[in-house]
Scaffold this motif. Sequence first.
Motif, PDB file in Angstrom:
ATOM      1  N   LEU A  95       0.977  -1.299   0.188  1.00  0.00           N
ATOM      2  CA  LEU A  95       0.094   0.141  -0.160  1.00  0.00           C
ATOM      3  C   LEU A  95       0.842   1.246   0.000  1.00  0.00           C
ATOM      4  O   LEU A  95       0.431   2.239  -0.471  1.00  0.00           O
ATOM      5  N   MET A  96       1.984   1.302   0.601  1.00  0.00           N
ATOM      6  CA  MET A  96       2.923   2.389   0.700  1.00  0.00           C
ATOM      7  C   MET A  96       3.429   2.589  -0.979  1.00  0.00           C
ATOM      8  O   MET A  96       3.483   3.910  -1.269  1.00  0.00           O
ATOM      9  N   ILE A  97       3.533   1.606  -1.491  1.00  0.00           N
ATOM     10  CA  ILE A  97       4.095   1.776  -2.845  1.00  0.00           C
ATOM     11  C   ILE A  97       3.087   2.123  -3.871  1.00  0.00           C
ATOM     12  O   ILE A  97       3.314   3.338  -4.583  1.00  0.00           O
ATOM     13  N   ILE A  98       1.905   1.770  -3.544  1.00  0.00           N
ATOM     14  CA  ILE A  98       0.602   2.197  -4.480  1.00  0.00           C
ATOM     15  C   ILE A  98       0.424   3.816  -4.090  1.00  0.00           C
ATOM     16  O   ILE A  98      -0.018   4.444  -4.980  1.00  0.00           O
ATOM     17  N   ASP A  99       0.396   4.002  -2.673  1.00  0.00           N
ATOM     18  CA  ASP A  99       0.179   5.476  -2.344  1.00  0.00           C
ATOM     19  C   ASP A  99       1.171   6.380  -2.788  1.00  0.00           C
ATOM     20  O   ASP A  99       0.935   7.521  -3.300  1.00  0.00           O
ATOM     21  N   TYR A 100       2.467   5.930  -2.805  1.00  0.00           N
ATOM     22  CA  TYR A 100       3.480   6.887  -3.494  1.00  0.00           C
ATOM     23  C   TYR A 100       3.402   7.102  -4.947  1.00  0.00           C
ATOM     24  O   TYR A 100       3.338   8.159  -5.455  1.00  0.00           O
ATOM     25  N   LEU A 101       2.840   6.037  -5.688  1.00  0.00           N
ATOM     26  CA  LEU A 101       2.762   6.168  -7.317  1.00  0.00           C
ATOM     27  C   LEU A 101       1.536   6.802  -7.516  1.00  0.00           C
ATOM     28  O   LEU A 101       1.477   7.756  -8.373  1.00  0.00           O
ATOM     29  N   SER A 102       0.478   6.619  -6.810  1.00  0.00           N
ATOM     30  CA  SER A 102      -0.778   7.437  -6.997  1.00  0.00           C
ATOM     31  C   SER A 102      -0.691   8.838  -6.553  1.00  0.00           C
ATOM     32  O   SER A 102      -1.184   9.863  -7.318  1.00  0.00           O
ATOM     33  N   GLY A 103       0.014   9.225  -5.421  1.00  0.00           N
ATOM     34  CA  GLY A 103       0.485  10.663  -5.369  1.00  0.00           C
ATOM     35  C   GLY A 103       1.098  11.334  -6.465  1.00  0.00           C
ATOM     36  O   GLY A 103       1.058  12.275  -6.945  1.00  0.00           O
ATOM     37  N   MET A 104       2.243  10.384  -7.063  1.00  0.00           N
ATOM     38  CA  MET A 104       2.835  11.203  -8.228  1.00  0.00           C
ATOM     39  C   MET A 104       1.945  11.395  -9.178  1.00  0.00           C
ATOM     40  O   MET A 104       2.311  12.245  -9.988  1.00  0.00           O
ATOM     41  N   SER A 109       8.459  14.457  -2.854  1.00  0.00           N
ATOM     42  CA  SER A 109       8.853  12.898  -2.868  1.00  0.00           C
ATOM     43  C   SER A 109       9.651  12.388  -2.082  1.00  0.00           C
ATOM     44  O   SER A 109       9.353  11.457  -1.425  1.00  0.00           O
ATOM     45  N   LEU A 110      10.629  13.265  -1.686  1.00  0.00           N
ATOM     46  CA  LEU A 110      11.955  12.771  -0.779  1.00  0.00           C
ATOM     47  C   LEU A 110      11.263  12.759   0.507  1.00  0.00           C
ATOM     48  O   LEU A 110      11.134  11.804   1.565  1.00  0.00           O
ATOM     49  N   LEU A 111      10.268  13.697   0.874  1.00  0.00           N
ATOM     50  CA  LEU A 111       9.723  13.766   2.138  1.00  0.00           C
ATOM     51  C   LEU A 111       8.647  12.495   2.447  1.00  0.00           C
ATOM     52  O   LEU A 111       8.579  12.126   3.504  1.00  0.00           O
ATOM     53  N   GLY A 112       8.207  12.303   1.271  1.00  0.00           N
ATOM     54  CA  GLY A 112       7.208  11.177   1.522  1.00  0.00           C
ATOM     55  C   GLY A 112       7.944   9.777   1.504  1.00  0.00           C
ATOM     56  O   GLY A 112       7.401   9.031   2.399  1.00  0.00           O
ATOM     57  N   ILE A 113       8.976   9.692   1.025  1.00  0.00           N
ATOM     58  CA  ILE A 113       9.877   8.435   1.468  1.00  0.00           C
ATOM     59  C   ILE A 113      10.220   8.461   2.803  1.00  0.00           C
ATOM     60  O   ILE A 113      10.202   7.606   3.441  1.00  0.00           O
ATOM     61  N   SER A 121       9.808   6.042   8.129  1.00  0.00           N
ATOM     62  CA  SER A 121       9.524   6.272   9.616  1.00  0.00           C
ATOM     63  C   SER A 121       8.521   5.281  10.041  1.00  0.00           C
ATOM     64  O   SER A 121       8.291   4.930  11.188  1.00  0.00           O
ATOM     65  N   TYR A 122       7.776   4.641   9.296  1.00  0.00           N
ATOM     66  CA  TYR A 122       6.881   3.674   9.412  1.00  0.00           C
ATOM     67  C   TYR A 122       7.341   2.382  10.074  1.00  0.00           C
ATOM     68  O   TYR A 122       6.971   1.981  11.138  1.00  0.00           O
ATOM     69  N   ILE A 123       8.718   1.968   9.430  1.00  0.00           N
ATOM     70  CA  ILE A 123       9.315   1.115   9.881  1.00  0.00           C
ATOM     71  C   ILE A 123       9.714   1.206  11.567  1.00  0.00           C
ATOM     72  O   ILE A 123       9.860   0.355  12.296  1.00  0.00           O
ATOM     73  N   PHE A 124      10.269   2.475  11.778  1.00  0.00           N
ATOM     74  CA  PHE A 124      10.777   2.872  12.983  1.00  0.00           C
ATOM     75  C   PHE A 124       9.537   2.488  14.098  1.00  0.00           C
ATOM     76  O   PHE A 124       9.643   2.121  15.014  1.00  0.00           O
ATOM     77  N   ILE A 125       8.459   3.116  13.641  1.00  0.00           N
ATOM     78  CA  ILE A 125       6.993   3.126  14.333  1.00  0.00           C
ATOM     79  C   ILE A 125       6.725   1.763  14.854  1.00  0.00           C
ATOM     80  O   ILE A 125       6.522   1.416  15.871  1.00  0.00           O
TER      81      ILE A 125
END
Length: 158
Positions: A36-45, A68-72, A77-81
């Motif tokens: 979903l993070m990949i889909i969200d990133y692509l859909s945002g672009m 884009s970089l801020l989105g990444i 940061s989700y990994i850290f959470i």
Amino acid sequence: MDKKIFLERGTMGAIGAWVMDQFDLLLPTVFLLTILMIIDYLSGMLASKKEALDHPNSKQYGWNSKKSLLGIYKKASYIFIISVAVCTDYIIYKFTVELGIKFEHKTIFGLLVTTWLIVNELISILENAGRMGANLPDFLKKVLTELQSSIDKKGKKM
């Protein structure tokens, strides 16, 4: 060089196997979150590109490498959470075992946090689709918002 690669892959495989054994329910949700993070990133672009077409003379719209970089960074940061939540689960699980308390679940917070992040990603994907011009079903956005709210309430009760 081949020994180093073999050692690295073996180590990662062993760690992955241990994690899968410990958190068998959490892993599929983390995998879903990753997709979903990949889909969200692509859909945002795509949404940014579409907005740039709609507003050709405005620098406010369009794809921006900084955004884009801020989105990444945000998604990383989700990994850290999730790591903090899983560590909390591990501490609770270990202490309940040491105290002799029977505790069936190996993961509570990790699953709760990951589910909350999944709902956030789903809402974001819907918002991006709306920015691209899709008609959004109101009931779907309402259901996701209510689900997010109920997860928040569940987390506050714990």
